[in-house]
Design an enzyme around this catalytic site. Structure first.
Site: not given
Ligand code: AMP
Length: 588
Positions: A277, A279, A284, A299, A442
């Site tokens: 998907e 990103k 969130r 979040r 995680r």
């Molecule tokens: P990070 O904040 O870098 O740890 O990446 C994880 C975050 O990416 C998640 O907490 C979501 O807020 C965001 N995110 C964006 N697109 C997606 C997706 N398609 N599925 C899940 N999380 C996503």
């Protein structure tokens, strides 16, 4: 009634052992000896949470203010504050040393309940002269505290216990307290993040204690134990078979993603059965549609429903199905194009003048998971099936789904990745089709594949600027989290990436969490997370971790991310390894 002194003694013992097992045992035994309410307080305090999680107010007391409070209780002495501070291993110990300069150490009289009550009261002080009133209340509290109690009071106030007790380890301690498997406690914690609540549910002193199953307290089939006001669940079967509450919902901890170096690495880890998907670079949100209304959680699990009224409106056609969505909100320009994360933060937490900001700063919601529907919790259902049900609901209500494919080949996956990057997205999420939703974990079910070299780091200190940046805290000391110790270890410094307005805001925020100042450097509680881009990671003898970031630059201030979710020493090491391995085709 349990004395705060006993609590301090146990904390001291915790600080003297590095064995996780012993820490959990000591803490668990102590909690079991206390009454339920006191055990709930002690568990919170031990992980450095001064207030119950249900409390919305913050303490807003800086280390500097605590130092002033305590200094007032101590008559003139020859040692300067700076000297005391320099000789102490941490802030709490410095407070203890200062308190020992009093003519007599008051006998320990404080109870756990009394301290908890006073802290709630401090947080509740608002309005005129609130700083002075907080100061007086804290002074009265420290005046009654013995030096050892003062040490731990200060540590709780600045939320840095430094005895190795993390939230994860506390769950092990609770398991010992209850004589239950830790998996059961972890499971309960996924659905109810309030440690005090978990302690209450599992405490051996509960009326009619016997087997208590993990419960959010709001799942149907639970009855309320009138004596404790705590819900009891007598069937400890899988939570998946439980039905969801009809009352006010509680957020579920969001599932987290582990980093993967590349699309190829994601296949190697997850196998062939995966979906990819986009990103999305937003924030969130978890959306619960309940009879009581639509509740939107950030979040960090704060209820942000009033800030995003359009999301509640989008849910109108689905209300009676009671879905729980996981998704991402992004800020968009007038043509629907994605805007920077900062623009979005103007909308979060905003409650006043919402109609106006709503018109000025439109948002778009993308849903990517379904955690519950029709009263059933779906976290134990495979992602493949959750997604199918998600897609049905989304189509019905016209909700947008994150762009997604189930790739037939690695080549197709690479192509999708290039398309995402080309369109300006951060990268991809790779999700195993068979993965369950693991709240707060995680796990290996979700991987993030990012294009840029960035890490989410925590600011642990900042230097006062000079020249054009005079008057601002503008050079930031950046740290990664060490999950083994719960401490933050430095990996670099930067003053790049922020605007003047950001510097001003950051200076204000850092001063509010300051614990000490020495030679132009302000040390702060590790709370602010920033996303940092860098050119590469070098070996470095300068930092204890042995590595340092080069050309670090702050991209975003991640107000949506708590420090416990910042990147770890392990991620740093993995990134370091990754850059050592160059793709074959780039060799001469
Ligand atoms: P990070 O904040 O870098 O740890 O990446 C994880 C975050 O990416 C998640 O907490 C979501 O807020 C965001 N995110 C964006 N697109 C997606 C997706 N398609 N599925 C899940 N999380 C996503």
């Amino acid at each position: 009634m349990a004395s705060f002194y006993d609590f301090a003694l146990v904390c001291q013992s915790l600080g003297q052992t590095s064995s996780r097992l012993q820490i959990a045992q000591l803490a668990g035994d102590f909690l079991a000896r206390l009454e339920i309410g006191e055990a709930a307080i002690a568990a919170r305090f031990m992980v450095g949470r001064p207030l119950p999680q249900t409390q919305e107010k913050r303490l807003q007391v800086s280390g500097r203010a605590i130092w002033r409070v305590v200094a007032e209780l101590v008559p003139d002495h020859s040692e300067s504050g700076e000297e005391i501070f320099a000789a102490a291993v941490d802030f709490g110990e410095a407070i203890e040393v200062l308190l020992r300069l009093r003519a007599t150490d008051p006998p320990p009289r404080l109870t756990l309940g009394e301290v908890a009550q006073d802290l709630v009261e401090v947080a509740g002080i608002e309005g005129p002269h609130s700083r002075r009133r907080k100061f007086e209340l804290l002074r009265a509290l420290f005046a009654r505290a013995s030096a050892l109690e003062g040490k731990y009071l200060a540590k709780i106030l600045i939320r840095e216990m430094r005895h190795g007790m993390s939230e994860g380890l506390m769950l092990e301690a609770i398991a010992r307290m209850a004589g239950r498997p830790v998996s059961e406690i972890r499971r309960a914690h996924m659905l109810d993040t309030d440690l005090g609540q978990i302690v209450s549910q599992f405490h051996p002193g509960r009326a009619g204690a016997e087997p208590v199953a993990p419960t959010t307290g709001e799942l149907a089939g639970t009855s309320t134990d009138a004596a404790q006001g705590v819900p009891v669940q007598t069937d400890p079967a899988s939570l998946a078979s439980y039905t969801l509450p009809s009352s006010r919902p509680k957020p579920i901890r969001p599932m987290l993603a582990a980093p993967a170096a590349s699309v190829t690495a994601a296949f190697a880890i997850l196998g062939e059965s995966l979906a990819l998907e986009y990103k999305l670079d937003g924030a969130r949100v978890q959306i619960h549609c309940a009879p009581s209304g639509v509740h939107i959680f950030s979040r960090r699990m704060n209820d942000i429903s009033p800030s995003l009224p359009e999301v509640a409106e989008m849910m109108a056609p689905l209300r009676e199905r009671r879905p729980i969505f996981d998704g991402e909100v992004i800020a968009v320009g007038m043509r629907g194009e994605a805007l920077a994360f900062q623009e979005l933060m103007r909308r979060f937490g905003r409650v006043r003048g919402i109609e106006q900001v709503r018109a000025e700063q439109p948002i778009r919601l993308f849903v990517f998971d379904l955690l519950g529907v029709d009263g059933d919790l779906l976290i134990d259902t495979a992602y493949r099936e959750r997604y199918q049900r998600l897609a049905e609901l989304a189509t019905r209500a016209g909700l947008e789904l994150a762009p997604r494919i189930i790739p037939d080949s690695v080549e197709q996956a690479h192509e999708f990745y290039s398309r995402a990057i080309g369109a300006g997205y951060e990268g991809l999420m790779a999700k195993a089709l068979s993965s369950l939703y693991t709240p707060g974990a995680r796990g290996r079910g979700w991987l993030k594949i990012k294009n840029a070299r960035t890490l989410d780091l925590v600011i642990v200190a900042a230097d006062w600027g000079y020249g054009r940046r005079h008057g601002w805290l503008s050079n930031y000391h950046l740290a990664v989290r060490d999950p083994a110790t719960g401490q933050f270890v430095m990996v670099g410094k930067t003053f790049k990436g922020l605007t003047d307005a950001d510097f001003e805001e950051m200076t204000r925020r850092l001063q509010a969490i300051k614990v000490a100042e020495r030679a132009g450097t302000v040390f702060v509680r590790p709370e602010i997370v920033v996303e940092v881009a860098y050119s590469d990671i070098q070996r470095s003898p300068r930092y204890a971790v042995g590595m340092a970031l080069r050309f670090a630059r702050i991209l975003h201030i991640r107000t949506d991310k708590p420090a416990e979710e910042a990147d770890t020493v392990d991620t740093l090491a993995a990134e370091f390894e990754r850059q050592l391995v160059k793709p074959l085709d780039s060799r001469p």
